[in-house]
Design an enzyme around this catalytic site. Structure first.
Site, PDB file in Angstrom:
ATOM      1  N   ARG A   1       0.847  -1.185   0.000  1.00 27.41           N
ATOM      2  CA  ARG A   1       0.000   0.000   0.000  1.00 27.41           C
ATOM      3  C   ARG A   1       0.886   1.238   0.000  1.00 27.41           C
ATOM      4  NH1 ARG A   1      -3.059  -3.116  -1.411  1.00 27.41           N
ATOM      5  NH2 ARG A   1      -5.171  -3.619  -0.698  1.00 27.41           N
TER       6      ARG A   1
ATOM      7  N   GLU B   1      -4.714   6.817  -5.956  1.00 26.94           N
ATOM      8  CA  GLU B   1      -4.876   5.974  -7.141  1.00 26.94           C
ATOM      9  C   GLU B   1      -6.195   6.290  -7.829  1.00 26.94           C
ATOM     10  OE1 GLU B   1      -4.329   1.845  -6.124  1.00 26.94           O
ATOM     11  OE2 GLU B   1      -2.311   2.183  -5.349  1.00 26.94           O
TER      12      GLU B   1
ATOM     13  N   HIS C   1      -0.882  -0.593 -10.178  1.00 25.15           N
ATOM     14  CA  HIS C   1      -1.546  -1.476  -9.213  1.00 25.15           C
ATOM     15  C   HIS C   1      -2.036  -2.754  -9.899  1.00 25.15           C
ATOM     16  CE1 HIS C   1      -3.730  -1.530  -5.083  1.00 25.15           C
ATOM     17  NE2 HIS C   1      -3.277  -2.729  -5.425  1.00 25.15           N
TER      18      HIS C   1
END
Length: 327
Positions: A241, A269, A288
């Site tokens: 994270r 994000e 991601h």
């Protein structure tokens, strides 16, 4: 009688349709698949005002109590993956919203494999080499790579994913050390690695890979002191994270060229188009992709279809908040 509306969220790679057979849902409901990220809670509420069933992709859209208050028609949140930190389950229960989940049997392998791929990509300059080749070049601007064999990998968080990455590293003849707040010498030894103190890990590792769950306890756990302790040219890999790392001192160290990074996760994000990380040659970036693999999405969406159909039949399965059914 109107058909319920089912909305699939955050299909940013446009793969939801092909990842499962949606015909059992479409036989009973109207299906809408959305790909764009939402700019605000107001945008989420406006887009989902008529939805009775929502299928979010893990943690890409945050469902707070205030947002749930703005979705009065919502009856089922069929989340993908076994757990999520961005859904207020207590608020769902209080509002009579059923929450279901899915398995995630391939997530650990997918994320761990990406972490080690990023280690190798950073070591060998693969991002810049790939860009040069696509632009018609050859060796121009591509740095000489490093060899990971014989280097030290420091793993922060020796859970299931951290242990997988440790096994991969040892197969590449790397030395592996580990630290986390609760890690014991015995647990580390059982995983075939050596526990060290946090200060030693950051000061002596050639590569550092993060594998912690984000919580108030771990937010910013890699701060200015840890970043300044890193060896010149050492690489920080983050597939966990973004907020585990303090962003300002991290950017400062990267912009100075003191360290390298290979990142799959970010504070915000999607990563803004003008974010300074995008312009740094010593950083490998992926959007991601940790769990974004075909078998993972087949499981996520296949079981989501089952969850929706079971709910429509009045017999919900994989219910995270079963107490809501007693109300």
């Amino acid at each position: 009688m109107s058909r319920p509306l089912v909305v699939v969220l955050d299909d940013s790679q446009n793969v939801a349709r092909a990842s499962a057979d949606w015909s059992p849902v479409e036989a009973r409901a109207d299906l809408r698949i959305l790909s764009e990220a939402f700019a605000s809670e107001e945008a989420v509420a406006a887009a989902l005002a008529d939805a009775e069933i929502i299928i979010p992709m893990r943690e890409r859209t945050v469902f707070t109590a205030s947002l749930l208050d703005r979705l009065p028609r919502l009856k089922l949140l069929a989340t993908t993956g076994p757990r999520t930190s961005t859904l207020d389950i207590a608020a769902c229960t209080a509002r009579g919203i059923v929450v279901t989940n899915t398995g995630g049997s391939q997530v650990g392998a997918a994320t761990s494999e990406l972490a080690f791929a990023l280690i190798l990509a950073s070591a060998r300059g693969l991002g810049r080499a790939d860009a040069a080749m696509h632009q018609g070049g050859w060796h121009e601007g591509v740095p000489l790579g490093e060899v990971v064999a014989g280097k030290r990998l420091g793993i922060v968080g020796l859970g299931k994913l951290g242990q997988r990455v440790a096994r991969y590293a040892k197969a590449f003849d790397m030395e592996v050390v580990a630290w986390s707040q609760n890690l014991t010498d015995e647990t580390a030894a059982a995983a075939g690695v050596r526990r060290v103190e946090k200060t030693e890990l950051f000061a002596t590792s050639d590569v550092i890979s993060l594998h912690l769950v984000l919580s108030e306890r771990t937010r910013g756990i890699v701060g200015e002191a840890e970043l300044r302790a890193m060896k010149p040219g050492a690489c920080l890999v983050n597939t966990a994270r973004g907020p585990l790392v303090a962003e300002r001192p991290f950017l400062e160290r990267l912009q100075a060229g003191s360290i390298r990074a290979a990142l799959d996760v970010y504070d915000k994000e999607p990563l803004p188009a003008d974010h300074p990380l995008r312009g740094l040659p010593n950083v490998v970036l992926t959007p991601h992709l940790g769990y974004s693999a075909a078998p993972v999405f087949a499981e996520y969406y296949g079981e989501s279809v089952e969850n929706v159909v079971a709910f429509l039949d009045g017999n919900p399965i994989r219910v995270v908040n079963p107490e809501v059914l007693a109300g």
